[in-house]
Design a protein around this motif. Structure first.
Motif, PDB file in Angstrom:
ATOM      1  N   UNK A 168      -5.359   5.443  12.983  1.00 18.08           N
ATOM      2  CA  UNK A 168      -6.820   4.350  13.214  1.00 18.08           C
ATOM      3  C   UNK A 168      -6.592   3.761  11.305  1.00 18.08           C
ATOM      4  N   UNK A 169      -7.668   2.608  11.233  1.00 17.47           N
ATOM      5  CA  UNK A 169      -7.906   2.100  10.344  1.00 17.47           C
ATOM      6  C   UNK A 169      -7.106   1.484   9.435  1.00 17.47           C
ATOM      7  N   UNK A 170      -6.925   1.508   8.337  1.00 17.20           N
ATOM      8  CA  UNK A 170      -5.769   1.236   7.154  1.00 17.20           C
ATOM      9  C   UNK A 170      -6.010   2.798   6.347  1.00 17.20           C
ATOM     10  N   UNK A 175      -6.892   7.029  -1.995  1.00 19.55           N
ATOM     11  CA  UNK A 175      -5.248   7.625  -3.155  1.00 19.55           C
ATOM     12  C   UNK A 175      -5.562   6.461  -4.297  1.00 19.55           C
ATOM     13  N   UNK A 176      -6.158   4.823  -3.947  1.00 17.82           N
ATOM     14  CA  UNK A 176      -6.495   4.169  -5.264  1.00 17.82           C
ATOM     15  C   UNK A 176      -7.831   4.124  -5.321  1.00 17.82           C
ATOM     16  N   UNK A 266      -6.107  -2.197  -1.737  1.00 16.65           N
ATOM     17  CA  UNK A 266      -4.983  -1.111  -1.243  1.00 16.65           C
ATOM     18  C   UNK A 266      -4.111  -1.865  -2.463  1.00 16.65           C
ATOM     19  N   UNK A 267      -4.135  -3.128  -1.568  1.00 12.34           N
ATOM     20  CA  UNK A 267      -2.866  -3.948  -2.059  1.00 12.34           C
ATOM     21  C   UNK A 267      -2.498  -4.048  -3.745  1.00 12.34           C
ATOM     22  N   UNK A 268      -3.518  -4.971  -3.229  1.00 13.06           N
ATOM     23  CA  UNK A 268      -3.400  -5.140  -5.640  1.00 13.06           C
ATOM     24  C   UNK A 268      -4.315  -3.707  -6.302  1.00 13.06           C
ATOM     25  N   UNK A 269      -4.714  -3.765  -6.047  1.00  8.81           N
ATOM     26  CA  UNK A 269      -4.665  -1.854  -6.391  1.00  8.81           C
ATOM     27  C   UNK A 269      -3.517  -1.509  -7.307  1.00  8.81           C
ATOM     28  N   UNK A 270      -2.389  -1.471  -6.017  1.00 10.81           N
ATOM     29  CA  UNK A 270      -1.418  -0.434  -6.367  1.00 10.81           C
ATOM     30  C   UNK A 270      -0.626  -1.026  -7.044  1.00 10.81           C
ATOM     31  N   UNK A 271      -0.559  -2.604  -6.869  1.00 12.86           N
ATOM     32  CA  UNK A 271       0.603  -3.806  -8.086  1.00 12.86           C
ATOM     33  C   UNK A 271      -0.224  -3.386  -9.387  1.00 12.86           C
ATOM     34  N   UNK A 272      -1.510  -3.588  -9.367  1.00  8.77           N
ATOM     35  CA  UNK A 272      -2.082  -3.369 -10.372  1.00  8.77           C
ATOM     36  C   UNK A 272      -1.601  -2.059 -11.466  1.00  8.77           C
ATOM     37  N   UNK A 273      -1.171  -0.827 -10.353  1.00  7.81           N
ATOM     38  CA  UNK A 273      -1.400   0.455 -11.666  1.00  7.81           C
ATOM     39  C   UNK A 273       0.354   0.562 -11.052  1.00  7.81           C
TER      40      UNK A 273
END
Length: 341
Positions: A168-170, A175-176, A266-273
Motif C-alpha cells: 500500500x501507499x509509498x 525514514x527520510x 522522499x526522492x528529493x530528500x534522499x538526493x539531498x542527503x
C-alpha cells in the motif's frame, strides 16, 4: 500562560478520572471499560486478535521534535497497524504509561488527547491501562484488541508460489522524515535561535511523526472480495518484512525495483542527503504500510485499487529472495532495517 499542574497535585486516581471523563465507548463488544479491576469484553462469534507495542523515550521517540499529541496518536496507530496486518478490525485498546516527575498534568492530557483522536479515527475503545512513575523518561505501552471472522485472519505463513506481492501507499518517506528532523535538531542544538526549516518536507516529516494505519485498505479489500494469503505491516523495512513472510511461508520472492512506490518528496530528500532512494525504500521502516500477497487470479480485482502497487511475485524457496531491475537482472535482497537489540 496558565500555570501548569504537577502530577503530584492530582495523583494517580485524579489523573485517571480526568482521562476517563474524555473517553467515549463505541463498540457493543465493550461491556465495561475504565473504572473497574478489569475491562469486560463480549466479542460474540468473532476470533480475537491481540497485539502489544512499547515506545520508550530516547529509543523510539525524541520529544525534542515529537509533539506529545502526535506521540499519543502514533502510539495507537502502530498498534492498529498490527491489527490491520491480521486482516482484522480493531475494537479496544489499553494504555500503560510510566512518567517522570518533570511531566505536568497538562502534558499527560496532551498525550491522551492524541490517543483520544486516534481512538476516534480508528473507532476503538480505550478500556483501561495503568500509570506509574519512571526514572528513565516516558514509557508508553499499548495493547490493542481486534476482531476477525473465523478463517479470515491473514497470517505471515500463507503465501503460495505464484502469488502476487502488493504494498500500500509509498515507502521510505518516514525514514527520510526522520533524517530531516535529526538534522534540524542538530542545527537547533548548535544555535537555539535557529528556526527549523521544515516547510518543504511537510509530507515526509508527517509520515514520521504521525503515521496512519492502513485500515482503509483493509475495508477496500473486503469490499472487493480479496483475502490476502499473507500480510505484514512495514515497521522495520520492506526487505525485512518480506523476509518474514518468505521464512514463515517457506517460499522465495522476486520484487521489481521499478515497481517500488515512492513519493517525490522522499526522492528529493534522499538526493539531498546523498542516500540511495532504493535503500531508503527497502530498509527505512516506520512507514506502517501493508505488505501482502494475493492469489494470481485476484489480479483483475486489485489492479484498479488506487493506493495499492503490485511489486513482485512469490517464487520457489530455492530461488531465494531477490530484487530485480528493469533489465531482468536479479540480486539477492538484504535486510538492513531497524533491529531491536
Amino acid at each position: 500562560m496558565s500555570e501548569l499542574t504537577p502530577l503530584s497535585e492530582v495523583g494517580e486516581f485524579g489523573l485517571i478520572r480526568r482521562i476517563k471523563d474524555k473517553v467515549v465507548l463505541q463498540h457493543p463488544s465493550t461491556i465495561k471499560g475504565i473504572g473497574d479491576d478489569a475491562a469486560v469484553l463480549e466479542p460474540e462469534e468473532k476470533q480475537l486478535v491481540v497485539t502489544s507495542d512499547m515506545l520508550l523515550e530516547g529509543i523510539h521517540f525524541d520529544l525534542t521534535f515529537c509533539p506529545l499529541k502526535h506521540l499519543g496518536y502514533k502510539a495507537v496507530a502502530v498498534n492498529v497497524s498490527d491489527i490491520a496486518a491480521m486482516n482484522a478490525k480493531p475494537t479496544q485498546i489499553t494504555v500503560n504509561i510510566a512518567v517522570g516527575a518533570r511531566y505536568t498534568v497538562e502534558a499527560i492530557e496532551e498525550l491522551y488527547e492524541g490517543i483520544r483522536l486516534a481512538c476516534e479515527n480508528y473507532k476503538v475503545d480505550l478500556v483501561g491501562g495503568d500509570t506509574t512513575s519512571s526514572r528513565a523518561g516516558l514509557v508508553i505501552s499499548i495493547t490493542a484488541i481486534g476482531e476477525v471472522a473465523k478463517g479470515e485472519a491473514a497470517m505471515r505463513s500463507g503465501a503460495k508460489v505464484n502469488d502476487l506481492i502488493c504494498i500500500t501507499g509509498d515507502i521510505g518517506a518516514a525514514y527520510m522524515g526522520l533524517q530531516v528532523l535529526e538534522r534540524e535538531k542538530q542545527a537547533f542544538m548548535a544555535d537555539p535561535e535557529m528556526q527549523p526549516q521544515l516547510e518543504k518536507y511537510e509530507y515526509i516529516v508527517g509520515r514520521q511523526l504521525k503515521p496512519e494505519a492502513r485500515m482503509d485498505v483493509i475495508y477496500e479489500l473486503k469490499e472487493f472480495g480479496i483475502k490476502p494469503t499473507a500480510m505484514i505491516d512495514v515497521s522495520d523495512g520492506l526487505a525485512s518484512e518480506l523476509m518474514h513472510i518468505c521464512s514463515q511461508s517457506g517460499v522465495g520472492a522476486t520484487i521489481y525495483r521499478e515497481n517500488l512506490p515512492a513519493d517525490n518528496q522522499m526522492l528529493e530528500a534522499a538526493m539531498e542527503f546523498n542516500l540511495d532512494p532504493v535503500m531508503c525504500m527497502l530498509n527505512g521502516g516506520e512507514d506502517y504500510e501493508l505488505l501482502f500477497t494475493i492469489p494470481l487470479e485476484d489480479y483483475e480485482k486489485i489492479k484498479n485499487l488506487p493506493d495499492v502497487s503490485l511489486i513482485g511475485k512469490i517464487t520457489e524457496a530455492s530461488e531465494g529472495i531477490n530484487l530485480a531491475n528493469k533489465h531482468g537482472q536479479a540480486f539477492p535482497l538484504k535486510a538492513q532495517g531497524w533491529t531491536h537489540f
